[in-house]
Design a protein around this motif. Structure first.
Motif, short mmCIF file in Angstrom:
data_model
loop_
_atom_site.label_atom_id
_atom_site.label_comp_id
_atom_site.label_asym_id
_atom_site.label_seq_id
_atom_site.Cartn_x
_atom_site.Cartn_y
_atom_site.Cartn_z
N THR A 12 0.83 -1.15 -0.13
CA THR A 12 0.00 -0.22 0.16
C THR A 12 0.90 1.23 0.05
O THR A 12 0.26 2.42 -0.06
CB THR A 12 -0.99 0.01 1.05
OG1 THR A 12 -0.04 -0.27 2.22
CG2 THR A 12 -2.06 -1.12 1.30
N THR A 66 -2.96 -7.92 -3.58
CA THR A 66 -3.01 -6.61 -3.23
C THR A 66 -2.86 -5.71 -4.26
O THR A 66 -3.05 -4.58 -4.32
CB THR A 66 -2.27 -6.45 -1.79
OG1 THR A 66 -2.49 -7.40 -0.86
CG2 THR A 66 -2.20 -5.04 -1.40
N PHE A 69 -5.45 -5.46 -7.02
CA PHE A 69 -6.62 -4.69 -6.62
C PHE A 69 -6.37 -3.14 -6.36
O PHE A 69 -7.06 -2.33 -6.94
CB PHE A 69 -6.91 -5.40 -5.31
CG PHE A 69 -7.73 -6.69 -5.52
CD1 PHE A 69 -7.92 -7.14 -7.03
CD2 PHE A 69 -7.85 -7.49 -4.54
CE1 PHE A 69 -8.27 -8.72 -6.78
CE2 PHE A 69 -8.21 -8.93 -4.55
CZ PHE A 69 -8.56 -9.48 -5.85
N SER A 70 -5.04 -2.85 -6.10
CA SER A 70 -4.58 -1.48 -5.99
C SER A 70 -4.39 -0.90 -7.20
O SER A 70 -4.63 0.47 -7.67
CB SER A 70 -3.83 -1.28 -5.22
OG SER A 70 -2.36 -1.93 -5.63
N PRO A 73 -8.76 -0.76 -8.98
CA PRO A 73 -9.80 -0.72 -8.16
C PRO A 73 -11.21 -0.94 -8.58
O PRO A 73 -12.17 -1.46 -7.93
CB PRO A 73 -9.43 0.65 -7.27
CG PRO A 73 -8.90 1.46 -8.16
CD PRO A 73 -7.91 0.60 -9.21
N GLY A 74 -11.47 -0.47 -9.77
CA GLY A 74 -12.59 -0.34 -10.41
C GLY A 74 -13.13 -1.90 -11.10
O GLY A 74 -14.22 -1.99 -11.64
N LEU A 76 -12.24 -5.28 -9.90
CA LEU A 76 -12.07 -6.41 -9.02
C LEU A 76 -12.29 -7.70 -9.53
O LEU A 76 -11.44 -8.82 -9.21
CB LEU A 76 -12.63 -5.96 -7.79
CG LEU A 76 -11.92 -4.93 -6.96
CD1 LEU A 76 -12.79 -4.60 -5.56
CD2 LEU A 76 -10.49 -4.71 -6.80
#
Length: 141
Positions: A12, A66, A69-70, A73-74, A76
Protein backbone atom coordinates in the motif's frame (compact mmCIF):
# COMPACT_ATOMS: atom_id res chain seq x y z
CA UNK A 1 -0.87 -14.45 10.05
CA UNK A 2 1.81 -11.80 10.46
CA UNK A 3 2.89 -12.02 6.84
CA UNK A 4 -0.53 -10.76 5.72
CA UNK A 5 -0.07 -7.56 7.71
CA UNK A 6 3.42 -7.10 6.32
CA UNK A 7 2.08 -7.63 2.81
CA UNK A 8 -0.63 -5.03 3.24
CA UNK A 9 1.88 -2.51 4.51
CA UNK A 10 4.39 -3.31 1.76
CA UNK A 11 2.00 -3.02 -1.15
CA UNK A 12 0.00 0.00 0.00
CA UNK A 13 3.09 2.20 -0.12
CA UNK A 14 4.07 4.18 -3.24
CA UNK A 15 4.83 2.06 -6.30
CA UNK A 16 8.62 2.29 -5.94
CA UNK A 17 8.39 0.77 -2.45
CA UNK A 18 5.96 -1.88 -3.64
CA UNK A 19 8.47 -2.92 -6.32
CA UNK A 20 11.24 -3.06 -3.72
CA UNK A 21 8.96 -5.14 -1.50
CA UNK A 22 8.25 -7.55 -4.37
CA UNK A 23 11.98 -7.98 -5.00
CA UNK A 24 12.60 -8.55 -1.29
CA UNK A 25 9.90 -11.24 -1.17
CA UNK A 26 11.47 -12.92 -4.22
CA UNK A 27 14.87 -12.90 -2.53
CA UNK A 28 13.35 -14.28 0.68
CA UNK A 29 11.89 -17.14 -1.34
CA UNK A 30 15.06 -17.93 -3.30
CA UNK A 31 17.86 -17.47 -0.78
CA UNK A 32 16.63 -20.00 1.83
CA UNK A 33 16.54 -22.66 -0.88
CA UNK A 34 20.22 -21.96 -1.60
CA UNK A 35 20.95 -22.12 2.12
CA UNK A 36 19.17 -25.48 2.38
CA UNK A 37 21.20 -26.92 -0.48
CA UNK A 38 24.47 -25.66 0.99
CA UNK A 39 23.90 -26.19 4.72
CA UNK A 40 20.63 -28.03 5.13
CA UNK A 41 22.26 -30.92 6.96
CA UNK A 42 22.72 -28.69 10.04
CA UNK A 43 19.38 -28.65 11.89
CA UNK A 44 19.62 -25.04 13.11
CA UNK A 45 20.42 -23.76 9.62
CA UNK A 46 17.59 -25.80 8.11
CA UNK A 47 15.06 -24.52 10.67
CA UNK A 48 16.01 -20.87 10.16
CA UNK A 49 15.96 -21.24 6.37
CA UNK A 50 12.52 -22.89 6.50
CA UNK A 51 11.10 -20.19 8.78
CA UNK A 52 12.31 -17.45 6.40
CA UNK A 53 11.02 -19.35 3.39
CA UNK A 54 7.67 -20.03 5.09
CA UNK A 55 7.22 -16.36 5.91
CA UNK A 56 7.93 -15.35 2.31
CA UNK A 57 5.67 -18.12 0.98
CA UNK A 58 2.88 -16.83 3.23
CA UNK A 59 3.24 -13.43 1.58
CA UNK A 60 3.12 -14.93 -1.92
CA UNK A 61 -0.65 -15.32 -2.41
CA UNK A 62 -1.52 -12.02 -0.75
CA UNK A 63 1.08 -9.78 -2.40
CA UNK A 64 0.04 -10.07 -6.08
CA UNK A 65 -3.65 -9.78 -5.18
CA UNK A 66 -3.03 -6.63 -3.17
CA UNK A 67 -0.99 -5.16 -5.99
CA UNK A 68 -3.56 -6.06 -8.68
CA UNK A 69 -6.51 -4.77 -6.68
CA UNK A 70 -4.77 -1.46 -6.00
CA UNK A 71 -3.82 -1.17 -9.69
CA UNK A 72 -7.41 -1.80 -10.90
CA UNK A 73 -9.77 -0.76 -8.09
CA UNK A 74 -12.78 -0.48 -10.40
CA UNK A 75 -12.30 -3.92 -11.93
CA UNK A 76 -11.93 -6.30 -9.00
CA UNK A 77 -13.75 -9.21 -10.66
CA UNK A 78 -11.60 -9.03 -13.79
CA UNK A 79 -8.42 -8.68 -11.73
CA UNK A 80 -9.43 -11.72 -9.65
CA UNK A 81 -10.06 -13.81 -12.76
CA UNK A 82 -6.71 -12.84 -14.25
CA UNK A 83 -4.92 -13.49 -10.96
CA UNK A 84 -6.41 -16.97 -10.51
CA UNK A 85 -5.74 -17.93 -14.14
CA UNK A 86 -2.12 -16.77 -14.10
CA UNK A 87 -1.46 -18.24 -10.65
CA UNK A 88 -2.82 -21.67 -11.66
CA UNK A 89 -0.93 -21.59 -14.95
CA UNK A 90 2.26 -20.76 -13.03
CA UNK A 91 1.72 -23.62 -10.57
CA UNK A 92 1.15 -26.06 -13.42
CA UNK A 93 4.15 -24.84 -15.42
CA UNK A 94 6.37 -24.95 -12.34
CA UNK A 95 5.27 -28.49 -11.54
CA UNK A 96 5.92 -29.60 -15.12
CA UNK A 97 9.37 -28.00 -15.36
CA UNK A 98 10.31 -29.08 -11.83
CA UNK A 99 9.23 -32.65 -12.53
CA UNK A 100 11.25 -32.77 -15.74
CA UNK A 101 14.34 -31.44 -13.95
CA UNK A 102 13.94 -34.00 -11.13
CA UNK A 103 13.57 -36.82 -13.67
CA UNK A 104 16.60 -35.81 -15.71
CA UNK A 105 18.97 -34.15 -13.23
CA UNK A 106 17.98 -35.01 -9.67
CA UNK A 107 16.64 -33.21 -6.64
CA UNK A 108 19.62 -30.98 -5.86
CA UNK A 109 19.63 -29.49 -9.37
CA UNK A 110 15.89 -28.90 -9.02
CA UNK A 111 16.42 -26.89 -5.84
CA UNK A 112 19.12 -24.80 -7.51
CA UNK A 113 16.87 -24.23 -10.54
CA UNK A 114 13.98 -23.18 -8.28
CA UNK A 115 16.17 -20.76 -6.35
CA UNK A 116 17.64 -19.34 -9.55
CA UNK A 117 14.24 -18.85 -11.17
CA UNK A 118 12.89 -17.13 -8.06
CA UNK A 119 15.84 -14.76 -7.88
CA UNK A 120 15.62 -14.14 -11.64
CA UNK A 121 11.94 -13.23 -11.26
CA UNK A 122 12.85 -10.79 -8.49
CA UNK A 123 15.48 -9.15 -10.71
CA UNK A 124 13.01 -8.92 -13.61
CA UNK A 125 10.43 -7.22 -11.37
CA UNK A 126 13.07 -4.71 -10.35
CA UNK A 127 14.15 -4.03 -13.97
CA UNK A 128 10.58 -3.66 -15.23
CA UNK A 129 9.74 -1.34 -12.35
CA UNK A 130 12.79 0.83 -13.05
CA UNK A 131 11.89 1.12 -16.73
CA UNK A 132 8.21 1.78 -16.07
CA UNK A 133 8.99 4.53 -13.55
CA UNK A 134 10.55 6.58 -16.36
CA UNK A 135 7.65 5.97 -18.78
CA UNK A 136 4.74 8.37 -19.12
CA UNK A 137 1.54 7.15 -17.47
CA UNK A 138 -1.21 5.80 -19.70
CA UNK A 139 -4.52 7.55 -19.17
CA UNK A 140 -7.55 5.40 -20.07
CA UNK A 141 -9.91 6.93 -22.63
Amino acid sequence: MPESGVTGEGFTKPARWAAFFAVAVGALLGLPIDVLVLGGTMPAVAVIAMVVWGFAFGVLPVAPQTFMFSAAPGRLESASAIFVSVFQLSVGAGALVGGLIVDHSGLEVTLWAGAASTLLAAVLVWIVRQRSSTAEPVVPA
